[in-house]
Scaffold this motif. Structure first.
Motif, PDB file in Angstrom:
ATOM      1  N   MET A  60       0.851  -1.201   0.000  1.00 57.92           N
ATOM      2  CA  MET A  60       0.000   0.000   0.000  1.00 57.92           C
ATOM      3  C   MET A  60       0.889   1.254   0.000  1.00 57.92           C
ATOM      4  N   ALA A  61       0.642   2.131  -0.967  1.00 56.80           N
ATOM      5  CA  ALA A  61       1.479   3.332  -1.064  1.00 56.80           C
ATOM      6  C   ALA A  61       1.184   4.256   0.107  1.00 56.80           C
ATOM      7  N   GLU A  62       2.186   4.925   0.576  1.00 56.42           N
ATOM      8  CA  GLU A  62       1.962   5.914   1.627  1.00 56.42           C
ATOM      9  C   GLU A  62       1.047   6.999   1.083  1.00 56.42           C
ATOM     10  N   PHE A  63       0.114   7.403   1.865  1.00 55.48           N
ATOM     11  CA  PHE A  63      -0.769   8.486   1.430  1.00 55.48           C
ATOM     12  C   PHE A  63      -0.611   9.634   2.401  1.00 55.48           C
ATOM     13  N   THR A  64       0.078  10.636   1.964  1.00 57.88           N
ATOM     14  CA  THR A  64       0.346  11.775   2.839  1.00 57.88           C
ATOM     15  C   THR A  64      -0.097  13.038   2.108  1.00 57.88           C
ATOM     16  N   PRO A  65      -0.216  14.125   2.819  1.00 56.33           N
ATOM     17  CA  PRO A  65      -0.577  15.363   2.140  1.00 56.33           C
ATOM     18  C   PRO A  65       0.406  15.702   1.013  1.00 56.33           C
ATOM     19  N   GLU A  66       1.676  15.307   1.212  1.00 56.17           N
ATOM     20  CA  GLU A  66       2.685  15.636   0.204  1.00 56.17           C
ATOM     21  C   GLU A  66       2.496  14.801  -1.057  1.00 56.17           C
ATOM     22  N   SER A  67       2.132  13.509  -0.855  1.00 53.94           N
ATOM     23  CA  SER A  67       2.051  12.622  -2.015  1.00 53.94           C
ATOM     24  C   SER A  67       0.676  12.678  -2.673  1.00 53.94           C
ATOM     25  N   ALA A  68      -0.271  13.319  -2.026  1.00 48.76           N
ATOM     26  CA  ALA A  68      -1.631  13.336  -2.550  1.00 48.76           C
ATOM     27  C   ALA A  68      -1.698  14.118  -3.858  1.00 48.76           C
ATOM     28  N   GLY A  69      -2.582  13.682  -4.735  1.00 48.96           N
ATOM     29  CA  GLY A  69      -2.789  14.393  -5.993  1.00 48.96           C
ATOM     30  C   GLY A  69      -3.484  15.712  -5.738  1.00 48.96           C
ATOM     31  N   PRO A  70      -3.622  16.535  -6.806  1.00 47.38           N
ATOM     32  CA  PRO A  70      -4.225  17.854  -6.596  1.00 47.38           C
ATOM     33  C   PRO A  70      -5.638  17.789  -6.017  1.00 47.38           C
ATOM     34  N   ASP A  71      -6.415  16.820  -6.479  1.00 44.28           N
ATOM     35  CA  ASP A  71      -7.784  16.722  -5.974  1.00 44.28           C
ATOM     36  C   ASP A  71      -7.783  16.327  -4.503  1.00 44.28           C
ATOM     37  N   ASP A  72      -6.918  15.346  -4.185  1.00 42.31           N
ATOM     38  CA  ASP A  72      -6.837  14.874  -2.803  1.00 42.31           C
ATOM     39  C   ASP A  72      -6.408  16.008  -1.886  1.00 42.31           C
ATOM     40  N   ALA A  73      -5.396  16.742  -2.336  1.00 42.36           N
ATOM     41  CA  ALA A  73      -4.862  17.818  -1.504  1.00 42.36           C
ATOM     42  C   ALA A  73      -5.954  18.823  -1.186  1.00 42.36           C
ATOM     43  N   GLN A  74      -6.735  19.123  -2.227  1.00 41.38           N
ATOM     44  CA  GLN A  74      -7.840  20.058  -2.060  1.00 41.38           C
ATOM     45  C   GLN A  74      -8.773  19.561  -0.963  1.00 41.38           C
ATOM     46  N   LYS A  75      -9.096  18.281  -1.084  1.00 43.26           N
ATOM     47  CA  LYS A  75     -10.049  17.668  -0.182  1.00 43.26           C
ATOM     48  C   LYS A  75      -9.487  17.633   1.252  1.00 43.26           C
ATOM     49  N   LEU A  76      -8.227  17.216   1.343  1.00 45.60           N
ATOM     50  CA  LEU A  76      -7.617  17.121   2.668  1.00 45.60           C
ATOM     51  C   LEU A  76      -7.548  18.477   3.324  1.00 45.60           C
ATOM     52  N   ARG A  77      -7.113  19.440   2.546  1.00 44.96           N
ATOM     53  CA  ARG A  77      -6.935  20.762   3.104  1.00 44.96           C
ATOM     54  C   ARG A  77      -8.273  21.305   3.589  1.00 44.96           C
ATOM     55  N   TYR A  78      -9.271  21.130   2.764  1.00 50.14           N
ATOM     56  CA  TYR A  78     -10.547  21.715   3.121  1.00 50.14           C
ATOM     57  C   TYR A  78     -11.184  20.993   4.309  1.00 50.14           C
ATOM     58  N   TYR A  79     -11.081  19.687   4.291  1.00 53.31           N
ATOM     59  CA  TYR A  79     -11.846  18.946   5.270  1.00 53.31           C
ATOM     60  C   TYR A  79     -11.142  18.730   6.591  1.00 53.31           C
ATOM     61  N   GLN A  80      -9.834  18.707   6.563  1.00 51.74           N
ATOM     62  CA  GLN A  80      -9.192  18.327   7.807  1.00 51.74           C
ATOM     63  C   GLN A  80      -9.401  19.406   8.854  1.00 51.74           C
ATOM     64  N   LYS A  81      -9.198  19.007  10.075  1.00 49.32           N
ATOM     65  CA  LYS A  81      -9.399  19.975  11.133  1.00 49.32           C
ATOM     66  C   LYS A  81      -8.390  21.101  10.979  1.00 49.32           C
ATOM     67  N   GLY A  82      -8.778  22.248  11.394  1.00 50.75           N
ATOM     68  CA  GLY A  82      -7.816  23.324  11.400  1.00 50.75           C
ATOM     69  C   GLY A  82      -7.617  23.998  10.059  1.00 50.75           C
ATOM     70  N   THR A  83      -8.560  23.848   9.135  1.00 46.71           N
ATOM     71  CA  THR A  83      -8.436  24.555   7.866  1.00 46.71           C
ATOM     72  C   THR A  83      -8.372  26.059   8.095  1.00 46.71           C
ATOM     73  N   PHE A  84      -8.991  26.516   9.138  1.00 46.16           N
ATOM     74  CA  PHE A  84      -9.069  27.959   9.387  1.00 46.16           C
ATOM     75  C   PHE A  84      -8.099  28.422  10.466  1.00 46.16           C
ATOM     76  N   THR A  85      -7.293  27.517  10.954  1.00 50.12           N
ATOM     77  CA  THR A  85      -6.371  27.885  12.025  1.00 50.12           C
ATOM     78  C   THR A  85      -5.137  28.577  11.454  1.00 50.12           C
ATOM     79  N   VAL A  86      -4.331  29.108  12.356  1.00 47.86           N
ATOM     80  CA  VAL A  86      -3.129  29.852  11.963  1.00 47.86           C
ATOM     81  C   VAL A  86      -2.180  28.961  11.157  1.00 47.86           C
ATOM     82  N   GLY A  87      -1.995  27.749  11.628  1.00 44.60           N
ATOM     83  CA  GLY A  87      -1.138  26.797  10.913  1.00 44.60           C
ATOM     84  C   GLY A  87      -1.759  25.431  10.996  1.00 44.60           C
ATOM     85  N   ASN A  88      -0.984  24.422  10.729  1.00 47.87           N
ATOM     86  CA  ASN A  88      -1.409  23.048  10.933  1.00 47.87           C
ATOM     87  C   ASN A  88      -0.217  22.186  10.600  1.00 47.87           C
TER      88      ASN A  88
END
Lengths: 346, 541
Positions: free
Chosen positions: A1-29
């Motif tokens: 199973m390939a590692e699935f990280t924010p770095e390796s995620a495709g553009p669509d995945d990154a969009q989804k992760l960024r938007y949905y994960q906790k802390g989208t609106f926080t100072v950092g993450n």
């Protein structure tokens, strides 16, 4: 199973992760790319306004100034000169001989910051230092009242200056007097909560961002200390443009507004979510983008946290003018289209 | 030094001005108890392992999880996840799918063959565990981690207890059960099968054991007196589910009636459907909202065509039919007979009326107390007999796999302390991180990921697993929905929102520190902390 990280995620995945994960609106993450975090999340931030300043506990202006200038410092690789109008910001940062500023900083008079900044920009042009940029800054008193003539001139000549107004809606430094940015019904030292219509009057005052837009300058924006991502994006955008630019940041004042020191950001957020303080940007005379309201709230949520509006709720009665304040918010929501699906905001 | 005109002092930095002296209250980083952890019967640090899973460190997450619970792949299937009912996220959109992430981690561990570490050193103490069900396996695992030698004596031919002989395959595939048991055995736990213990004191004496943990479960079906004709076919649920594990599947006929309203009744009815029954009817004396069965299981059964007859009791069973009487609820919600009689066709009746504990091994043990058919234990899980501890279904408790696993862990800790002549003190619990402690504005909307479910046609004809797992993408997505209640997740908010730059960032994994030289105590950091990990406390005089 390939590692699935924010770095390796495709553009669509990154969009989804960024938007949905906790802390989208926080100072950092810790989970997102450094690029997706704010300047304030970085240990490398310049802290243009450093510790030991004498602003009150929970000062929104101190916060707003560091937010804006750190973002501008990053955008200009630290080649930035600030010119300050008289006001809280000047007083609490520079009691002789101390300074809290960690960038070249000048203060002249209450009303001439825009003109001094114009002069600095002209001097840099003459000296061929194109890479050094100029910011002028002041409170709402130094901007919308006393410094307005110089500001309008700076706009009209399209001088290469970003003017930042930290709007705390009154002359807080001198004892909370009314300015032309004080909202209706607010109690100040000069608009006491007495008489038939206690507090500030309705229907006067001026909203300088719209006046700036009317000058058709390259860039005008409003921002809030409650949305750092949006604020920093606007500063970076402003610094990518040459010519006259205007940024007005809503900075709650615990002292002048009669609010708890820990509620500074909460109040700024409520000002946005109620429609009380519209957040938008305009280019060359046209509004191009608005920040939509995420969770709409009634204006009373905002008013009740502040003693300057306490007289509207005295003895368990709600002053009929609360309805007018709500109508003002509704008009903002209508005028700027603040509610609805958000495709454009940052 | 020469100064310009009208200047008498050197320029100085405001850093000389220690504004910390203004402060009357100070912020402090705290750990509060996430509601999921609070609700977990197995005492898992759910927020802790989700935090590792969020970062893509699945092995780290699995290792953090198994510190408290050695059976994640099983938990991810059979646990009724009280954690999700407690989850703060449900006030924003929907609870985090903790159970599905747990299953993902458990399955990944089985796929990758991750093993438990063996104990660093042996203590030389021997502990006897009676019963290889969830509670016994859990106790054995934890005792082994402490370095004790553990032998499990199991009355049956295979491990798992009710996980094998009570929970149908379509909810818990047996390779998953076997895989997780094998991992515990690989730590050096010995399991002896077909070795029913008749006399606990003798068994301890003969084997030279220093302590014992009893977890024999509750395997004796409760009976109710129902007049039945000679040719009538009346079975009990334990017998039916147990025989599903053998060669000869139970013969239930075309029309099967199940009597009872618990999860076991549902399991039997769904099993009957899969065995080919045209009709599986659950008869229950009260209404659906009074059923002890979990709602989602009732839903799944209804989807599969299981029928329910509420407010009815069985009066009589004959060959091919039953007689039921309609009931009505009285003011207190108890069912009362109405005298209205109805006859229904039924080839067999399965009684699912609850189970009792076989207490025969405890005869003659001094000090032991038994009430209402279950063994009484203290807060340390010890029975009245010194050195004999008990847990799982045989002690007063909610009878679920997860509660059993929790008992096993607790008992192991107390046994370990007892063997060293000490008592184990879990210490005070952290303050609960309720929703009021959070600043939910910072969390983006993120609807829950729904696990795929096998289509109905296959569900009613095969014993394939009904609820499928998540894949890596959606497991990660689901893990990241965690709000990290009460524990810092390094969002940088405090570092960003301080008007006085009085928060120091210590780097990834190390969190933050307040600079009390400059902190004025405004409280913005605590107010804007999304997860409630900062408390404002008064300064000492």
């Amino acid at each position: 199973m390939a590692e699935f990280t924010p770095e390796s995620a495709g553009p669509d995945d990154a969009q989804k992760l960024r938007y949905y994960q906790k802390g989208t609106f926080t100072v950092g993450n810790r989970l997102v790319d450094a690029d997706a975090r704010t300047v304030q999340a970085s240990e490398e931030r310049s802290n243009a306004l450093t510790c030991g300043h004498r602003a009150c506990q929970g000062c929104g202006e101190a916060l707003g100034a560091r937010y804006a200038l750190d973002a501008a410092m990053r955008a200009t690789n630290g080649k930035l000169i600030a010119v300050n109008a008289t006001g809280c910001l000047e007083v609490f940062t520079t009691p002789y001989p101390e300074t809290s500023w960690q960038l070249p900083w000048m203060h002249s008079l209450f009303g001439n910051a825009a003109a001094v900044a114009t002069g600095v920009a002209a001097a840099l042009r003459v000296k061929g230092k194109k890479e050094v940029r100029v910011v002028a800054q002041g409170g709402d008193g130094g901007t919308t009242d006393i410094g307005f003539q110089c500001l309008s001139g700076m706009f009209e000549r399209n001088d290469d200056v970003l003017y930042i107004c930290y709007d705390n809606e009154g002359y807080m430094n001198t004892g909370v007097q009314r300015s032309s940015a004080t909202p209706p019904a607010a109690r100040t030292a000069t608009t006491p909560a007495a008489g038939d219509e206690p507090g500030n009057v309705f229907g006067t005052g001026k909203f300088v961002p719209r006046i700036a837009v009317a000058h058709r300058i390259p860039y005008v924006a409003t921002a809030t200390v409650a949305d750092l991502h949006d604020l920093e994006r606007k500063v970076a955008k402003a610094m990518s443009i040459r010519g006259a630019r205007y940024l007005q940041i809503d900075v709650p004042c615990p002292l002048g507004w009669g609010a708890a020191s820990h509620d500074t950001i909460r109040l700024a957020r409520l000002a946005v979510e109620t429609g009380f303080y519209p957040i938008f940007e305009a280019e060359h005379g046209k509004v191009t983008r608005v920040r939509k309201i995420r969770k709409p709230r009634p204006v009373t949520d905002y008013l009740r946290l502040q003693k300057r509006f306490a007289h509207l709720f005295r003895d368990g009665h709600e002053d009929p003018r609360v309805t007018r304040l709500q109508a003002m918010c509704d008009a903002n929501i209508e005028e700027y289209g603040l509610v609805g699906d958000d495709e454009t905001s940052g | 030094m020469a100064h310009p005109f009208a200047i008498t002092l050197d320029p100085g930095s405001s850093l000389a001005n220690r504004t910390g002296s203004w402060r009357s209250i100070r912020p402090e980083y705290v750990h509060r108890l996430p509601p999921c952890n609070d609700a977990c019967p197995a005492g898992e640090d759910i927020q802790g392992w989700l935090a590792k899973a969020e970062a893509g460190d699945y092995e780290g997450a699995w290792r953090a999880l198994t510190v408290n619970n050695p059976l994640p792949a099983i938990m991810g299937r059979v646990c009724y996840h009280p954690c999700e009912n407690a989850c703060n996220r449900k006030a924003i959109d929907a609870s985090v799918g903790i159970n599905s992430v747990e299953r993902f981690l458990g399955d990944l561990a089985l796929e990758k063959g991750w093993a438990f570490d063996k104990p660093a050193e042996e203590t030389g103490k021997k502990v006897l565990v009676i019963g290889a069900g969830p509670s016994g396996l859990s106790a054995a695992y934890h005792l082994r981690r402490f370095g004790h030698a553990v032998t499990i004596r199991e009355a049956g031919p295979l491990p798992g207890g009710m996980m094998r002989f009570g929970i149908p395959k379509y909810r818990l595939p047996r390779d998953v059960l076997d895989g997780e048991v094998a991992r515990i055995v690989a730590m050096g736990v010995e399991i002896v099968y077909d070795a029913k213990v008749d006399d606990i004191l003798a068994a301890m004496r003969e084997g030279g054991f220093d302590a014992a943990f009893l977890a024999v479960g509750a395997h004796i079906a409760k009976r109710a007196y129902i007049p039945a004709g000679e040719a009538a076919k009346v079975l009990d649920a334990v017998q039916v589910l147990r025989s599903m594990e053998g060669e000869d599947k139970p013969l239930l006929g075309r029309r099967v009636v199940v009597y009872g309203g618990g999860n076991t009744a549902i399991d039997v009815a769904r099993t009957a459907k899969r065995l080919g029954a045209e009709e599986a009817l659950i008869v229950y004396r009260r209404t659906r909202d009074h059923m002890p069965a979990h709602d989602f299981e009732v839903e799944e059964a209804l989807e599969e065509g299981v029928m329910m007859k509420w407010l009815s009791t069985i009066k009589n069973v004959e060959a091919g039919s039953i007689t039921v009487e309609k009931m009505a609820l009285d003011d207190k919600g108890f069912p009362q007979p109405t005298g209205e009689i109805e006859t229904l066709e039924a080839d067999s009746v399965v009684l699912a009326l609850g189970q009792d504990v076989d207490l025969s091994l405890l005869e003659g043990v001094p000090g032991l107390e038994i009430q209402k058919g279950v063994v009484q234990v203290g807060p340390d899980m010890m029975t009245g007999a010194p050195g004999i501890f008990a847990g799982g279904d045989m002690v007063p408790s909610e009878r679920t796999v997860t509660v059993g696993v929790g008992h096993g862990k607790q008992a192991a800790r107390h046994i370990d302390a007892w063997l060293r002549g000490e008592t184990w003190d879990p210490g005070p619990r952290h303050e609960l991180a309720g929703f009021d402690k959070l600043n939910p504005w910072y969390y983006g909307e993120a609807p829950a990921t729904v696990r795929p479910v096998l289509e109905i046609a296959r569900r009613t004809s095969t014993f394939e697993e009904v609820v499928q797992g998540l894949d890596e993408t959606n497991a990660l997505f689901e893990a990241r929905r965690c709000l990290s209640c009460g524990n810092c997740f390094e969002c940088d908010n405090c570092y960003g929102v301080c008007p006085d730059n009085a928060v120091k960032k210590l780097g990834p994994g190390r969190g933050f520190e307040f600079d009390y030289e400059y902190c004025k105590g405004c409280g913005v950091c605590a107010q804007e902390c999304p997860c409630g990990a900062i408390a404002m406390v008064p300064e000492e005089k």
